[in-house]
Motif scaffolding. Structure first.
Motif, PDB file in Angstrom:
ATOM      1  N   ALA A  79     103.804 -63.396  39.311  1.00  0.00           N
ATOM      2  CA  ALA A  79     102.663 -63.809  38.477  1.00  0.00           C
ATOM      3  C   ALA A  79     102.079 -62.617  37.733  1.00  0.00           C
ATOM      4  O   ALA A  79     101.756 -62.716  36.535  1.00  0.00           O
ATOM      5  CB  ALA A  79     101.603 -64.476  39.344  1.00  0.00           C
ATOM      6  N   LEU A  80     101.927 -61.496  38.403  1.00  0.00           N
ATOM      7  CA  LEU A  80     101.401 -60.288  37.753  1.00  0.00           C
ATOM      8  C   LEU A  80     102.331 -59.809  36.640  1.00  0.00           C
ATOM      9  O   LEU A  80     101.877 -59.424  35.555  1.00  0.00           O
ATOM     10  CB  LEU A  80     101.181 -59.177  38.778  1.00  0.00           C
ATOM     11  N   THR A  81     103.614 -59.851  36.901  1.00  0.00           N
ATOM     12  CA  THR A  81     104.593 -59.416  35.900  1.00  0.00           C
ATOM     13  C   THR A  81     104.564 -60.335  34.688  1.00  0.00           C
ATOM     14  O   THR A  81     104.588 -59.860  33.535  1.00  0.00           O
ATOM     15  CB  THR A  81     106.007 -59.381  36.522  1.00  0.00           C
ATOM     16  N   ARG A  82     104.491 -61.647  34.915  1.00  0.00           N
ATOM     17  CA  ARG A  82     104.430 -62.609  33.794  1.00  0.00           C
ATOM     18  C   ARG A  82     103.186 -62.410  32.936  1.00  0.00           C
ATOM     19  O   ARG A  82     103.204 -62.657  31.741  1.00  0.00           O
ATOM     20  CB  ARG A  82     104.480 -64.040  34.322  1.00  0.00           C
ATOM     21  N   GLU A  83     102.119 -61.943  33.554  1.00  0.00           N
ATOM     22  CA  GLU A  83     100.879 -61.703  32.812  1.00  0.00           C
ATOM     23  C   GLU A  83     100.846 -60.318  32.174  1.00  0.00           C
ATOM     24  O   GLU A  83      99.865 -59.947  31.544  1.00  0.00           O
ATOM     25  CB  GLU A  83      99.665 -61.879  33.734  1.00  0.00           C
ATOM     26  N   GLY A  84     101.905 -59.570  32.350  1.00  0.00           N
ATOM     27  CA  GLY A  84     102.014 -58.270  31.696  1.00  0.00           C
ATOM     28  C   GLY A  84     101.438 -57.105  32.483  1.00  0.00           C
ATOM     29  O   GLY A  84     101.244 -56.021  31.937  1.00  0.00           O
ATOM     30  N   PHE A  85     101.164 -57.300  33.740  1.00  0.00           N
ATOM     31  CA  PHE A  85     100.624 -56.215  34.553  1.00  0.00           C
ATOM     32  C   PHE A  85     101.768 -55.407  35.167  1.00  0.00           C
ATOM     33  O   PHE A  85     102.689 -55.961  35.765  1.00  0.00           O
ATOM     34  CB  PHE A  85      99.752 -56.765  35.695  1.00  0.00           C
ATOM     35  N   ALA A  86     101.685 -54.089  35.034  1.00  0.00           N
ATOM     36  CA  ALA A  86     102.693 -53.210  35.620  1.00  0.00           C
ATOM     37  C   ALA A  86     102.629 -53.233  37.142  1.00  0.00           C
ATOM     38  O   ALA A  86     103.609 -52.918  37.824  1.00  0.00           O
ATOM     39  CB  ALA A  86     102.504 -51.779  35.120  1.00  0.00           C
ATOM     40  N   SER A  87     101.491 -53.626  37.679  1.00  0.00           N
ATOM     41  CA  SER A  87     101.353 -53.661  39.134  1.00  0.00           C
ATOM     42  C   SER A  87     102.257 -54.711  39.775  1.00  0.00           C
ATOM     43  O   SER A  87     102.533 -54.649  40.970  1.00  0.00           O
ATOM     44  CB  SER A  87      99.891 -53.896  39.539  1.00  0.00           C
ATOM     45  N   GLY A  88     102.732 -55.673  38.973  1.00  0.00           N
ATOM     46  CA  GLY A  88     103.654 -56.670  39.505  1.00  0.00           C
ATOM     47  C   GLY A  88     104.942 -56.029  39.987  1.00  0.00           C
ATOM     48  O   GLY A  88     105.423 -56.328  41.082  1.00  0.00           O
ATOM     49  N   ALA A  89     105.502 -55.149  39.171  1.00  0.00           N
ATOM     50  CA  ALA A  89     106.735 -54.448  39.557  1.00  0.00           C
ATOM     51  C   ALA A  89     106.487 -53.527  40.746  1.00  0.00           C
ATOM     52  O   ALA A  89     107.331 -53.427  41.646  1.00  0.00           O
ATOM     53  CB  ALA A  89     107.285 -53.654  38.378  1.00  0.00           C
ATOM     54  N   ALA A  90     105.328 -52.885  40.765  1.00  0.00           N
ATOM     55  CA  ALA A  90     105.000 -51.993  41.875  1.00  0.00           C
ATOM     56  C   ALA A  90     104.848 -52.778  43.176  1.00  0.00           C
ATOM     57  O   ALA A  90     105.304 -52.333  44.240  1.00  0.00           O
ATOM     58  CB  ALA A  90     103.718 -51.217  41.567  1.00  0.00           C
ATOM     59  N   LEU A  91     104.212 -53.956  43.087  1.00  0.00           N
ATOM     60  CA  LEU A  91     104.047 -54.793  44.264  1.00  0.00           C
ATOM     61  C   LEU A  91     105.398 -55.271  44.783  1.00  0.00           C
ATOM     62  O   LEU A  91     105.647 -55.290  45.993  1.00  0.00           O
ATOM     63  CB  LEU A  91     103.137 -55.984  43.945  1.00  0.00           C
ATOM     64  N   LEU A  92     106.290 -55.633  43.878  1.00  0.00           N
ATOM     65  CA  LEU A  92     107.621 -56.066  44.272  1.00  0.00           C
ATOM     66  C   LEU A  92     108.385 -54.921  44.942  1.00  0.00           C
ATOM     67  O   LEU A  92     109.067 -55.112  45.952  1.00  0.00           O
ATOM     68  CB  LEU A  92     108.397 -56.593  43.063  1.00  0.00           C
ATOM     69  N   LYS A  93     108.242 -53.715  44.391  1.00  0.00           N
ATOM     70  CA  LYS A  93     108.907 -52.555  44.987  1.00  0.00           C
ATOM     71  C   LYS A  93     108.335 -52.260  46.374  1.00  0.00           C
ATOM     72  O   LYS A  93     109.087 -51.967  47.310  1.00  0.00           O
ATOM     73  CB  LYS A  93     108.763 -51.325  44.100  1.00  0.00           C
ATOM     74  N   ALA A  94     107.011 -52.353  46.507  1.00  0.00           N
ATOM     75  CA  ALA A  94     106.384 -52.132  47.818  1.00  0.00           C
ATOM     76  C   ALA A  94     106.897 -53.148  48.833  1.00  0.00           C
ATOM     77  O   ALA A  94     107.171 -52.803  49.998  1.00  0.00           O
ATOM     78  CB  ALA A  94     104.864 -52.213  47.708  1.00  0.00           C
ATOM     79  N   ASN A  95     107.059 -54.396  48.403  1.00  0.00           N
ATOM     80  CA  ASN A  95     107.578 -55.434  49.296  1.00  0.00           C
ATOM     81  C   ASN A  95     109.018 -55.137  49.702  1.00  0.00           C
ATOM     82  O   ASN A  95     109.399 -55.327  50.859  1.00  0.00           O
ATOM     83  CB  ASN A  95     107.474 -56.808  48.633  1.00  0.00           C
ATOM     84  N   THR A  96     109.815 -54.670  48.759  1.00  0.00           N
ATOM     85  CA  THR A  96     111.215 -54.335  49.055  1.00  0.00           C
ATOM     86  C   THR A  96     111.295 -53.190  50.065  1.00  0.00           C
ATOM     87  O   THR A  96     112.087 -53.237  51.014  1.00  0.00           O
ATOM     88  CB  THR A  96     111.953 -53.959  47.756  1.00  0.00           C
ATOM     89  N   VAL A  97     110.456 -52.177  49.884  1.00  0.00           N
ATOM     90  CA  VAL A  97     110.429 -51.045  50.823  1.00  0.00           C
ATOM     91  C   VAL A  97     109.970 -51.528  52.198  1.00  0.00           C
ATOM     92  O   VAL A  97     110.549 -51.165  53.222  1.00  0.00           O
ATOM     93  CB  VAL A  97     109.520 -49.913  50.299  1.00  0.00           C
ATOM     94  N   TRP A  98     108.936 -52.362  52.214  1.00  0.00           N
ATOM     95  CA  TRP A  98     108.437 -52.912  53.472  1.00  0.00           C
ATOM     96  C   TRP A  98     109.539 -53.661  54.221  1.00  0.00           C
ATOM     97  O   TRP A  98     109.730 -53.478  55.413  1.00  0.00           O
ATOM     98  CB  TRP A  98     107.251 -53.841  53.212  1.00  0.00           C
ATOM     99  N   GLU A  99     110.262 -54.523  53.507  1.00  0.00           N
ATOM    100  CA  GLU A  99     111.339 -55.290  54.140  1.00  0.00           C
ATOM    101  C   GLU A  99     112.407 -54.371  54.723  1.00  0.00           C
ATOM    102  O   GLU A  99     112.930 -54.627  55.807  1.00  0.00           O
ATOM    103  CB  GLU A  99     111.952 -56.271  53.147  1.00  0.00           C
ATOM    104  N   GLY A 100     112.721 -53.292  54.013  1.00  0.00           N
ATOM    105  CA  GLY A 100     113.697 -52.328  54.526  1.00  0.00           C
ATOM    106  C   GLY A 100     113.209 -51.647  55.787  1.00  0.00           C
ATOM    107  O   GLY A 100     113.977 -51.437  56.739  1.00  0.00           O
ATOM    108  N   GLN A 101     111.920 -51.314  55.816  1.00  0.00           N
ATOM    109  CA  GLN A 101     111.359 -50.669  57.003  1.00  0.00           C
ATOM    110  C   GLN A 101     111.326 -51.626  58.194  1.00  0.00           C
ATOM    111  O   GLN A 101     111.584 -51.223  59.324  1.00  0.00           O
ATOM    112  CB  GLN A 101     109.973 -50.122  56.695  1.00  0.00           C
ATOM    113  N   VAL A 102     111.008 -52.887  57.928  1.00  0.00           N
ATOM    114  CA  VAL A 102     111.004 -53.877  59.008  1.00  0.00           C
ATOM    115  C   VAL A 102     112.416 -54.038  59.569  1.00  0.00           C
ATOM    116  O   VAL A 102     112.608 -54.084  60.791  1.00  0.00           O
ATOM    117  CB  VAL A 102     110.435 -55.235  58.530  1.00  0.00           C
TER     118      VAL A 102
END
Length: 144
Positions: A79-102
């Protein structure tokens, strides 16, 4: 990066950090003859079993609880990415890193649990074999 690679990197970093410590007194020399004092490590099978059980329980909980926010996070990032917020990509990256750590933690807990269970089983078999060997050698003594 696999768990083994991360573990090797962590060990290398710890060794490097240990070498860089300053203002520390050297470790005292061990007492002559070893033993004596409270420095001996003593664990019994109940303690090892309890640690293995806790590792298994943590493994089980991490598999579910570690992923409970994945769907919501992915949707929010989209949703953030569709609205043009750069934080959308950052949030997705944070989630990917989190999943790897888990995944790394889940694998580590499984390794600990399985390793301790194997150790307990192996030790029990060794004890049985030693008992059988000593019993057989005692019988041989009386038969001669």
């Amino acid at each position: 990066m696999s768990f083994d690679e991360e573990w090797s990197a962590a060990r290398a970093a710890a060794a490097s950090n240990a070498a860089m410590r300053l203002n520390q007194a050297p470790a005292p020399a061990p007492a002559p003859g070893g033993g004596g004092g409270d420095a001996d490590l003593a664990l019994n099978q109940d303690q090892i079993g309890a640690v293995g059980s806790e590792a298994y329980e943590l493994h089980t909980r991490l598999q579910t609880d570690g992923k409970h926010a994945a769907t919501a996070t992915t949707e929010a990032a989209g949703a953030l990415t569709r609205e043009g917020f750069a934080s959308g990509a950052a949030l997705l990256k944070a989630n990917t890193v989190w999943e790897g750590q888990v995944k790394t933690l889940v694998a580590a807990c499984a390794t600990i649990s399985n390793g301790l269970n194997y150790s307990l089983s192996s030790h029990a078999k060794d004890e049985q074999q030693l008992h059988a060997d000593f019993t057989a050698s005692a019988i041989d003594t009386y038969l001669k």
